[in-house]
Design a protein around this motif. Sequence first.
Motif, mmCIF file in Angstrom:
data_model
loop_
_atom_site.group_PDB
_atom_site.id
_atom_site.type_symbol
_atom_site.label_atom_id
_atom_site.label_comp_id
_atom_site.label_asym_id
_atom_site.label_seq_id
_atom_site.Cartn_x
_atom_site.Cartn_y
_atom_site.Cartn_z
ATOM 1 N N GLY A 70 -64.573 0.319 8.133
ATOM 2 C CA GLY A 70 -65.823 0.077 8.841
ATOM 3 C C GLY A 70 -66.403 -1.294 8.559
ATOM 4 N N GLY A 71 -66.180 -1.776 7.333
ATOM 5 C CA GLY A 71 -66.670 -3.109 6.976
ATOM 6 C C GLY A 71 -65.974 -4.187 7.791
ATOM 7 N N CYS A 72 -64.672 -4.000 8.020
ATOM 8 C CA CYS A 72 -63.913 -4.951 8.837
ATOM 9 C C CYS A 72 -64.450 -4.964 10.263
ATOM 10 C CB CYS A 72 -62.440 -4.571 8.846
ATOM 11 S SG CYS A 72 -61.593 -4.753 7.267
ATOM 12 N N LYS A 73 -64.699 -3.769 10.780
ATOM 13 C CA LYS A 73 -65.229 -3.656 12.143
ATOM 14 C C LYS A 73 -66.546 -4.407 12.271
ATOM 15 C CE LYS A 73 -67.184 -0.257 15.331
ATOM 16 N NZ LYS A 73 -67.501 1.161 15.574
ATOM 17 N N ALA A 74 -67.441 -4.210 11.310
ATOM 18 C CA ALA A 74 -68.746 -4.884 11.336
ATOM 19 C C ALA A 74 -68.579 -6.395 11.243
ATOM 20 C CB ALA A 74 -69.614 -4.373 10.189
ATOM 21 N N SER A 75 -67.631 -6.833 10.413
ATOM 22 C CA SER A 75 -67.394 -8.267 10.234
ATOM 23 C C SER A 75 -66.868 -8.897 11.522
ATOM 24 C CB SER A 75 -66.390 -8.481 9.099
ATOM 25 O OG SER A 75 -66.094 -9.849 8.941
ATOM 26 N N VAL A 76 -65.965 -8.196 12.199
ATOM 27 C CA VAL A 76 -65.400 -8.702 13.448
ATOM 28 C C VAL A 76 -66.468 -8.771 14.530
ATOM 29 C CG1 VAL A 76 -63.826 -8.130 15.345
ATOM 30 C CG2 VAL A 76 -63.039 -7.981 12.973
ATOM 31 N N ARG A 131 -68.221 -4.661 21.589
ATOM 32 C CA ARG A 131 -67.950 -3.295 21.141
ATOM 33 C C ARG A 131 -66.536 -3.249 20.586
ATOM 34 N NH1 ARG A 131 -70.947 -2.650 25.768
ATOM 35 N NH2 ARG A 131 -69.066 -2.770 27.064
ATOM 36 N N VAL A 132 -66.421 -2.887 19.314
ATOM 37 C CA VAL A 132 -65.116 -2.847 18.639
ATOM 38 C C VAL A 132 -64.763 -1.407 18.303
ATOM 39 C CG1 VAL A 132 -63.812 -3.541 16.592
ATOM 40 C CG2 VAL A 132 -65.378 -5.165 17.681
ATOM 41 N N ASP A 133 -63.534 -1.030 18.625
ATOM 42 C CA ASP A 133 -63.022 0.305 18.291
ATOM 43 C C ASP A 133 -61.976 0.148 17.192
ATOM 44 O OD1 ASP A 133 -61.383 2.732 18.290
ATOM 45 O OD2 ASP A 133 -62.507 3.283 20.085
ATOM 46 N N LEU A 134 -62.283 0.675 16.010
ATOM 47 C CA LEU A 134 -61.401 0.517 14.860
ATOM 48 C C LEU A 134 -60.082 1.250 15.058
ATOM 49 C CD1 LEU A 134 -61.097 -0.593 11.963
ATOM 50 C CD2 LEU A 134 -62.180 1.507 11.139
ATOM 51 N N GLU A 135 -60.126 2.455 15.611
ATOM 52 C CA GLU A 135 -58.912 3.270 15.746
ATOM 53 C C GLU A 135 -57.906 2.652 16.706
ATOM 54 O OE1 GLU A 135 -59.430 7.365 16.552
ATOM 55 O OE2 GLU A 135 -60.727 7.739 14.816
ATOM 56 N N THR A 136 -58.371 2.137 17.835
ATOM 57 C CA THR A 136 -57.457 1.568 18.827
ATOM 58 C C THR A 136 -57.266 0.070 18.654
ATOM 59 O OG1 THR A 136 -59.285 1.226 20.393
ATOM 60 C CG2 THR A 136 -58.101 3.328 20.510
ATOM 61 N N GLU A 137 -57.991 -0.519 17.699
ATOM 62 C CA GLU A 137 -57.910 -1.963 17.411
ATOM 63 C C GLU A 137 -58.210 -2.794 18.659
ATOM 64 O OE1 GLU A 137 -53.928 -2.335 15.728
ATOM 65 O OE2 GLU A 137 -54.824 -2.423 13.729
ATOM 66 N N GLY A 179 -62.211 -0.295 0.456
ATOM 67 C CA GLY A 179 -61.759 -0.159 1.832
ATOM 68 C C GLY A 179 -60.924 1.073 2.103
ATOM 69 N N PHE A 180 -60.376 1.684 1.033
ATOM 70 C CA PHE A 180 -59.480 2.829 1.221
ATOM 71 C C PHE A 180 -60.133 4.052 1.868
ATOM 72 C CE2 PHE A 180 -57.975 6.902 -0.514
ATOM 73 C CZ PHE A 180 -56.737 6.963 0.115
ATOM 74 N N PRO A 181 -61.304 4.523 1.405
ATOM 75 C CA PRO A 181 -61.858 5.768 1.945
ATOM 76 C C PRO A 181 -62.009 5.794 3.461
ATOM 77 C CG PRO A 181 -63.033 5.140 -0.040
ATOM 78 C CD PRO A 181 -62.157 3.982 0.321
ATOM 79 N N SER A 182 -62.502 4.711 4.043
ATOM 80 C CA SER A 182 -62.711 4.701 5.495
ATOM 81 C C SER A 182 -61.390 4.716 6.245
ATOM 82 C CB SER A 182 -63.538 3.484 5.905
ATOM 83 O OG SER A 182 -62.920 2.287 5.476
ATOM 84 N N SER A 183 -60.364 4.028 5.715
ATOM 85 C CA SER A 183 -59.048 4.040 6.355
ATOM 86 C C SER A 183 -58.410 5.415 6.247
ATOM 87 C CB SER A 183 -58.132 2.993 5.707
ATOM 88 O OG SER A 183 -58.612 1.694 5.928
ATOM 89 N N PHE A 184 -58.555 6.042 5.088
ATOM 90 C CA PHE A 184 -57.990 7.370 4.838
ATOM 91 C C PHE A 184 -58.648 8.416 5.732
ATOM 92 C CE2 PHE A 184 -57.445 11.026 1.665
ATOM 93 C CZ PHE A 184 -56.102 11.209 1.970
#
Length: 239
Positions: free
Chosen positions: A13-19, A33-39, A136-141
């Motif tokens: 989620g932090g990466c998404k916010a940064s992007v 609008r960024v979608d983390l799952e679909t990149e 960063g692991f928990p959000s990816s997991f």
Amino acid sequence: MTHQYHISGMTCGGCKASVEKALRSVSGVSNVRVDLETETAEIEMDKMISLSQFRKALPEKYTIQMKEEQPAMMGVSEASKNKWKQLRPLFLIFLYITVASVALHWETLAYGEMMLDFMGLFYIVFSFFKLLDLKGFPSSFAMYDPLAKRLPVYGWIYPFLETALGLMFLFRFEVTVALITTLMILGITTVGVTRALLDKKKIQCACLGTALKLPMTEATFIENTIMIVMALVMLFGFV
């Protein structure tokens, strides 16, 4: 005007916010609008903005392409080659763990002991990579593990749980408890992995944390299945 882009390198989620913040900073962008799952990123702009401007605004760890340029448009052979290249670290780790487990019991060829050492080394090595980026692991997991998605704290304690299980196997401490726990936690994860594969979602595998960028593939399913089969074999005394 609105355009869609493919962005790689996001793991949480932090990466998404940064992007999103970086893309909004580009002159002429009205909404992102960024979608983390679909990149993917959907960018609304007042005028046409070149791809080089977006690349300049984003931190180096992220790459951006027009959606029609993303790797899905590559030939099948090239895409497969890239996938295997990404998975090489995973296979190398499995090879080293296997060789180490066999070498420890080469003289006796005690298969049960080999399996316990394999499982112990597996947990220790994989937990190490997760702890490299514990934030960063928990959000990816949570993107594919059902329990971590419903109970966020589980994602934070999971790397430490793996470390504990690894030590239990290596020191032969409460092995039965460790085997049952292995069946439970990897069983839950395998359900999530299976769903992600069936839905053909492009998700980063968090098995080696976020330090290594591994795609969620059949290899992840096989990795979990091997551990589950070993746990069942040891639990029911087949060796």
